[in-house]
Scaffold this motif. Structure first.
Motif, short mmCIF file in Angstrom:
data_model
loop_
_atom_site.label_atom_id
_atom_site.label_comp_id
_atom_site.label_asym_id
_atom_site.label_seq_id
_atom_site.Cartn_x
_atom_site.Cartn_y
_atom_site.Cartn_z
N ALA A 46 -9.92 -11.68 0.40
CA ALA A 46 -9.13 -12.77 -0.16
C ALA A 46 -7.99 -12.22 -1.02
CB ALA A 46 -10.03 -13.69 -0.98
N ALA A 47 -8.29 -11.19 -1.80
CA ALA A 47 -7.27 -10.57 -2.64
C ALA A 47 -6.18 -9.91 -1.79
CB ALA A 47 -7.91 -9.54 -3.57
N ALA A 48 -6.56 -9.30 -0.68
CA ALA A 48 -5.59 -8.65 0.20
C ALA A 48 -4.63 -9.67 0.79
CB ALA A 48 -6.30 -7.88 1.30
N LEU A 49 -5.15 -10.80 1.23
CA LEU A 49 -4.28 -11.82 1.79
C LEU A 49 -3.30 -12.35 0.74
CD1 LEU A 49 -7.00 -13.67 3.88
CD2 LEU A 49 -5.14 -12.23 4.78
N ALA A 50 -3.77 -12.49 -0.50
CA ALA A 50 -2.89 -12.93 -1.59
C ALA A 50 -1.86 -11.85 -1.92
CB ALA A 50 -3.72 -13.28 -2.82
N THR A 51 -2.27 -10.59 -1.85
CA THR A 51 -1.35 -9.49 -2.12
C THR A 51 -0.21 -9.46 -1.11
OG1 THR A 51 -3.08 -8.14 -3.16
CG2 THR A 51 -1.18 -6.97 -2.25
N LEU A 52 -0.55 -9.61 0.16
CA LEU A 52 0.50 -9.64 1.19
C LEU A 52 1.43 -10.83 0.99
CD1 LEU A 52 -1.65 -8.63 4.29
CD2 LEU A 52 0.03 -7.22 3.08
N GLU A 53 0.86 -11.95 0.58
CA GLU A 53 1.70 -13.12 0.28
C GLU A 53 2.65 -12.81 -0.88
OE1 GLU A 53 1.06 -17.40 -1.92
OE2 GLU A 53 -0.52 -16.72 -0.56
N ALA A 54 2.15 -12.17 -1.93
CA ALA A 54 2.98 -11.84 -3.08
C ALA A 54 4.09 -10.86 -2.72
CB ALA A 54 2.11 -11.26 -4.20
N ILE A 55 3.77 -9.86 -1.92
CA ILE A 55 4.79 -8.89 -1.52
C ILE A 55 5.93 -9.58 -0.77
CG2 ILE A 55 5.24 -6.93 0.03
CD1 ILE A 55 2.42 -5.90 -0.69
N GLY A 56 5.58 -10.49 0.12
CA GLY A 56 6.60 -11.18 0.88
C GLY A 56 7.39 -12.18 0.06
N SER A 57 6.69 -13.06 -0.64
CA SER A 57 7.37 -14.15 -1.35
C SER A 57 8.15 -13.65 -2.55
CB SER A 57 6.37 -15.22 -1.77
OG SER A 57 5.42 -14.69 -2.68
N ASP A 58 7.72 -12.55 -3.17
CA ASP A 58 8.41 -12.02 -4.35
C ASP A 58 9.43 -10.94 -4.00
OD1 ASP A 58 6.75 -13.73 -5.68
OD2 ASP A 58 5.56 -12.19 -6.68
N GLY A 59 9.61 -10.66 -2.73
CA GLY A 59 10.61 -9.67 -2.32
C GLY A 59 10.35 -8.28 -2.85
N LEU A 60 9.09 -7.83 -2.82
CA LEU A 60 8.75 -6.57 -3.47
C LEU A 60 9.18 -5.34 -2.68
CD1 LEU A 60 5.30 -7.34 -5.14
CD2 LEU A 60 7.62 -7.57 -6.05
N VAL A 61 9.40 -5.47 -1.39
CA VAL A 61 9.99 -4.34 -0.65
C VAL A 61 11.39 -4.05 -1.19
CG1 VAL A 61 10.83 -3.56 1.59
CG2 VAL A 61 8.62 -4.71 1.43
N GLU A 62 12.19 -5.08 -1.33
CA GLU A 62 13.53 -4.92 -1.87
C GLU A 62 13.48 -4.49 -3.32
OE1 GLU A 62 12.39 -7.58 -0.27
OE2 GLU A 62 13.45 -7.40 1.65
N ARG A 63 12.52 -5.03 -4.08
CA ARG A 63 12.40 -4.66 -5.48
C ARG A 63 12.08 -3.18 -5.64
NH1 ARG A 63 14.30 -4.43 -10.29
NH2 ARG A 63 12.73 -4.11 -11.92
N ALA A 64 11.25 -2.63 -4.76
CA ALA A 64 10.94 -1.20 -4.81
C ALA A 64 12.21 -0.37 -4.65
CB ALA A 64 9.93 -0.84 -3.73
N ARG A 65 13.11 -0.80 -3.78
CA ARG A 65 14.37 -0.07 -3.61
C ARG A 65 15.21 -0.14 -4.87
NH1 ARG A 65 15.60 -3.02 2.10
NH2 ARG A 65 13.88 -2.09 3.31
#
Length: 445
Positions: free
Chosen positions: A328-347
């Protein structure tokens, strides 16, 4: 105030560690095995964003993320809510006894987001070491071969097999052998220390590895090549350009399973969802853990369907693998990465940090190299500009920063690399303040 509402500012009210932490540390001496270490013995009360608060009321800037685990923060509300809701329904049944849908959901998500558009399968496990070990099992089962190739400066875990795969003796291997057989170590494409320079590192290292595998092992005997796309514990070593694609092509040409250990580099950490994507490398198998579930224990192996399905029924699994709350936590984590733009934020984090650190390197000769991708950044410390590792300088810098409330990690085969892995949700103000403290530490040198 909930953990997710932790004030995003550094605060020092006692010495580091403070009296309450020291008291717990004293209790620890008679309760916890001495072989378990801690980078900074301040005992955590709560954490969130880019701040860790201790039991004494100190608030420290977090440049560690629990070693790249808290990518979405220490208490993302979506992770907390989804995990708590699952805990209220049931904590465990064992997927191998009575399965549940969340396990399937996570596997479908991993099959979708890992590199490559081929058909995939996944298995869920507990830790990064377990993921790497199961990747080797799959490769050996699918190929009928035994040999495994790994690299200098590698770190793959603390189980017997993964200790054998790991390069560094102290503290990971000393006194724990004998280790598993048929493990062969190759040179790493380490640009800063490559004899002919960084520009020639990738192609020359790839040619050397291919030659050594062919001559010393026999490519037809190799089940798997296992590599971290960026070595973490080894010192955040990003291989020379072209090394990973050449290695992957050599594996394809010789029927060798190419295994990417993305345990530390995965889930947006490097500015891509997975570090292999920086050079367009598509692994046969991907081992993941750490940032996968927002801080809950979960790991996985994801790979080509024909490889994963080659293992006999019952050959993969484990009692706790894919625990329902962790799923359940993993599914929420993937949601957070996508909705919060964390790939771009890492850059963005990488651009900010690397810019500041290169300015630091221009002022201090002890900084031999600045490197990294996204929010996975390091500086290598050397003596007198001659590239001799300087672990003493590293110890002084870390001591200064820790005492002033900045959580930093060390790394590297030679113990001379400062490793920075801030949460992807950290704010720019805290990043700059942490880097200010780092600059102060170098001024003290």
């Amino acid at each position: 105030m909930a953990a997710t509402e932790v004030a995003q500012s550094r605060r020092i009210v006692t010495g580091i560690p403070g009296p309450k932490s020291l008291a717990i540390q004293e209790r620890r001496r008679s309760a916890v095995a001495q072989g378990v270490g801690s980078v900074l013995p301040v005992y955590v009360e709560r954490a969130g964003g880019g701040i860790v608060e201790d039991v004494d009321g100190n608030a420290l800037i977090d440049f560690g993320s629990g070693i790249a685990v808290a990518n979405v923060g220490n208490a993302d509300p979506r992770v907390v809510e989804r995990a708590a809701e699952q805990l209220g329904r049931f904590t465990h049944t064992c997927f191998m006894v009575n399965p549940y849908e969340a396990y399937v959901d996570v596997c479908e998500a991993l099959n979708r987001i890992t590199p490559g558009d081929h058909e995939k399968r996944s298995v869920l496990l507990n830790s990064g070491a377990e993921a790497v070990e199961n990747a080797v099992k799959v490769a050996r089962s699918a190929t009928g071969r035994q040999a495994v190739v790994v690299f200098d400066h590698a770190y793959h875990g603390r189980t017997n097999l993964t200790m054998g795969l790991t390069a560094k003796n102290m503290p990971y291997k000393q006194g724990f052998g004998p280790f598993a057989g048929e493990i062969h170590r190759m040179p790493m494409a380490y640009p800063y220390r490559w004899p002919t320079g960084p520009d020639r590192c990738g192609p020359e290292a790839a040619a050397m590895v291919a030659d050594q595998i062919t001559k010393q092992i026999g490519a037809s005997n190799v089940a798997a090549v296992v590599i971290e796309p960026i070595q973490g514990e080894g010192g955040l070593i990003e291989p020379g350009a072209g090394f990973l694609p050449a290695l992957a092509e050599f594996c394809r040409s010789n029927g060798i399973v190419f295994v990417a250990d993305e345990v530390q580099t995965g889930f947006a950490r490097t500015g891509h969802m997975f570090a292999c994507e920086h050079e367009g490398v598509v692994p046969d198998l991907v081992a993941t853990a750490k940032g996968i579930a927002g801080g809950l224990p979960l790991a996985a192996v994801t790979g080509r369907a024909e490889l994963m399905d080659a293992v006999h029924g019952g050959g993969l699994g484990g009692t706790y693998g894919g625990n329902p709350a962790a799923c359940a936590a993993a599914l929420a984590t993937l949601e957070a990465i996508g909705s919060d733009g964390l790939v771009e934020r890492a850059r963005e984090i990488g651009d900010l940090m690397l810019g500041r650190l290169r300015e630091l390197a221009a002022r201090y000769e002890v900084v031999g190299d600045v490197r990294g991708r996204g929010a996975m950044v390091a500086i290598e410390l050397v003596r007198d500009g001659d590239r001799t590792p300087d672990p003493e300088a590293l110890a002084k810098v870390l001591s200064y920063c820790h005492s002033r409330g900045l959580v930093l990690l060390s790394a590297g085969t030679y113990g001379n690399v400062i490793r920075m892995l801030p949460p992807l949700v950290i704010g720019d103000e805290l990043l700059h303040e942490g880097l200010d403290l780092l600059e102060e530490a170098f001024a003290q040198l």
